[in-house]
Write an enzyme that holds these catalytic residues in place. Structure first.
Site, mmCIF file in Angstrom:
data_model
loop_
_atom_site.group_PDB
_atom_site.id
_atom_site.type_symbol
_atom_site.label_atom_id
_atom_site.label_comp_id
_atom_site.label_asym_id
_atom_site.label_seq_id
_atom_site.Cartn_x
_atom_site.Cartn_y
_atom_site.Cartn_z
ATOM 1 C CD GLU A 257 -2.892 -0.954 -0.067
ATOM 2 O OE1 GLU A 257 -3.432 0.129 -0.316
ATOM 3 O OE2 GLU A 257 -3.017 -1.957 -0.794
ATOM 4 C CD1 TRP A 260 -0.925 -0.605 -4.038
ATOM 5 C CD2 TRP A 260 -1.295 0.494 -5.952
ATOM 6 N NE1 TRP A 260 -1.459 -1.494 -4.947
ATOM 7 C CE2 TRP A 260 -1.704 -0.843 -6.122
ATOM 8 C CE3 TRP A 260 -1.422 1.378 -7.024
ATOM 9 C CZ2 TRP A 260 -2.227 -1.328 -7.320
ATOM 10 C CZ3 TRP A 260 -1.952 0.900 -8.224
ATOM 11 C CH2 TRP A 260 -2.347 -0.441 -8.371
ATOM 12 C CD1 TRP A 289 -17.889 11.504 -19.229
ATOM 13 C CD2 TRP A 289 -18.387 9.687 -18.045
ATOM 14 N NE1 TRP A 289 -16.719 10.799 -19.036
ATOM 15 C CE2 TRP A 289 -17.000 9.678 -18.305
ATOM 16 C CE3 TRP A 289 -18.936 8.632 -17.299
ATOM 17 C CZ2 TRP A 289 -16.147 8.672 -17.869
ATOM 18 C CZ3 TRP A 289 -18.085 7.623 -16.851
ATOM 19 C CH2 TRP A 289 -16.711 7.642 -17.143
ATOM 20 C CG ASN A 324 -8.413 1.534 -0.287
ATOM 21 O OD1 ASN A 324 -8.502 2.613 -0.873
ATOM 22 N ND2 ASN A 324 -7.813 0.492 -0.813
ATOM 23 C CD1 TRP A 342 -13.118 9.327 -15.504
ATOM 24 C CD2 TRP A 342 -11.823 10.430 -14.053
ATOM 25 N NE1 TRP A 342 -12.091 9.903 -16.212
ATOM 26 C CE2 TRP A 342 -11.278 10.583 -15.351
ATOM 27 C CE3 TRP A 342 -11.173 11.039 -12.984
ATOM 28 C CZ2 TRP A 342 -10.127 11.309 -15.619
ATOM 29 C CZ3 TRP A 342 -10.014 11.777 -13.237
ATOM 30 C CH2 TRP A 342 -9.510 11.908 -14.539
ATOM 31 C CD1 TRP A 365 -11.531 9.626 -7.157
ATOM 32 C CD2 TRP A 365 -13.334 8.860 -8.232
ATOM 33 N NE1 TRP A 365 -12.593 9.712 -6.297
ATOM 34 C CE2 TRP A 365 -13.713 9.256 -6.931
ATOM 35 C CE3 TRP A 365 -14.304 8.348 -9.092
ATOM 36 C CZ2 TRP A 365 -15.028 9.150 -6.471
ATOM 37 C CZ3 TRP A 365 -15.615 8.240 -8.640
ATOM 38 C CH2 TRP A 365 -15.960 8.631 -7.344
#
Length: 435
Positions: A257, A260, A289, A324, A342, A365
């Site tokens: 993590e 990341w 969208w 998360n 998004w 996102w």
């Protein structure tokens, strides 16, 4: 009389194990610590009860207490860096400013502007790597190209990691080099136009047992199975080096993590167009969208009729935190079920998240919408009901946040899952075929 050095605190609100501060103190000139409440950033915040500003203000108060005990003081200003820096140069006879790197686009633009001004004044500007383990071109593929997939990036990251990269900077060896100045008053939140919320923030310590069991507990939002340290990493009240050492000792999954986080900074550095509102995979900018404002409002308020989604949004609105696993579910729901861009969700999270960090927020996102690097494929649409069965089977998390569940006041589902799934697949296929 000796000239002074300024150390400019930003995303590194601690005295210990701070790379730039260590270099400033070690250089031997009197160091005056400064912090600027930057109105270029603050003026854009719509919410005047902003938890992040309050967190920073408290962290500044804690820093000031430590510095006053050392016979020094933090000099805290409210305004734009371009206006404040010249004032400080005039007042303190400065020969150099030290700080730590900032990777966001605004931060880079600000630092370039400050550096240009300082150069014209004959003042040195030094910046250092502090908030990541590896940055910029430090982790590249064998062909010297940036990684865009996490697994090979993390493999190379771990290969490169040695004790050298996690060794703390022993700032305390040079604390005597802080300038001896009388305490300077810190502006109040109210004087800057903000209002205290009085909320309690996550602790700066986490029990070893939580990290040890992180892999088995991290997906269950009803369990206290995550560290809640992200806000401390965001504002640098904790050192990333110390956390990586803890992860090496206790949990490979938790270490991943932290990697990341470096990975998303790496993506922002190599693909800066994502900082300008573009999809990482540019063909995804062609999606049409629906962007229904009424449905977006229902999502924001946690009134979609999908309990796991609503619980997540209410937790975010009430606390500035969201688990998360639930972040993935609510992001997938907005982009896939409601076919809302998004970027709308990214902006809402940017407004609400206590631990908001552009690189990680954008990465998350874009992952959820399918447009990012190493993203979930676009045809993967989370089923909120199945996610609930897997990760909140007893509805403990949901009931905590959705008290009216199973009553007439709880809304009907805003959209049928199967219908939404077919609709989004059709919309994505049409857009991606055009490319």
């Amino acid at each position: 009389m000796s000239k002074n050095t300024l150390f400019w605190f930003r995303r590194d609100l601690r005295l210990h194990d701070n790379a730039g501060l260590y270099q400033a103190l070690k250089a031997g000139k009197p160091v005056i610590p400064i912090f600027i409440f930057d109105t270029n950033i603050l003026d854009k915040l719509a919410e005047k009860q902003d938890r992040r500003v309050e967190f920073i203000h408290r962290a500044i108060g804690a820093l000031q207490t430590e510095l006053v005990a050392l016979g020094s003081s933090l000099v805290v200003k409210y305004g734009t860096p371009e206006a404040i820096i010249p004032q400080l140069l005039d007042k303190y006879d400065v020969e150099a400013i030290y700080t730590n790197h900032d990777y966001e686009l605004y931060g880079q633009h600000r630092d370039a502007m400050v550096q240009e001004y300082l150069q014209s004044e004959g003042v040195e500007f030094y910046t250092f790597k502090d908030q990541v383990i590896f940055e910029k071109d430090e982790v590249l593929s064998n062909t010297k190209t940036p990684y865009t997939v996490f697994t090979p990036y993390s493999r190379k990251w771990k290969e490169k990691l040695t004790d050298f990269y996690t060794k703390p900077y022993p700032t305390e060896k040079y604390f005597q080099h802080f300038a001896q100045i009388s305490p300077v008053e810190v502006p109040s939140l109210e004087s800057m136009g903000f209002v205290a919320t009085g909320i309690s923030f996550p602790a700066r310590e986490v029990r070893d047992s939580i990290i040890q069991k992180y892999a088995e507990n991290r997906d269950f939002p009803a369990i206290s199975g995550t560290s809640r340290l992200s806000v401390h990493l965001r504002f640098g009240t904790l050192s990333i080096r110390a956390l990586v050492k803890t992860a090496q000792r206790l949990s490979e999954t938790w270490l991943n993590e932290l990697i990341w986080r470096d990975f998303y900074f790496n993506i922002l550095h190599h693909f800066p167009y994502i900082g300008e509102g573009h999809a990482f995979r540019k063909e995804y900018d062609s999606i049409t969208w629906r962007n229904n404002p009424v449905e977006f409002e229902a999502w924001c308020k946690g009134k979609t009729g999908y309990p796991i989604v609503d619980a997540g949004m209410r937790e975010l609105n009430a606390t500035g935190f969201m688990h998360n696993r639930v972040r993935m579910i609510v992001a997938s729901f907005l982009t896939k079920h409601l076919l809302i861009d998004w970027r709308w969700g990214e902006a809402y999270f940017a407004q609400k998240l206590l631990d908001f960090d552009f690189a990680a927020n954008n990465g998350g996102w874009q992952w959820a919408s399918g447009s990012g690097c190493d993203a979930a494929p676009y045809f993967r649409v989370f089923n909120p009901t199945l996610q609930t069965q897997k990760f909140d089977k007893q509805l403990e998390y949901i009931k905590k946040w959705v008290s009216e569940l199973n009553t007439l006041s709880y809304p009907q589902p805003i959209v049928n899952h199967e219908f939404a799934r077919k609709r989004v697949l059709d919309a994505y296929q049409k857009a991606l075929k055009k490319e």
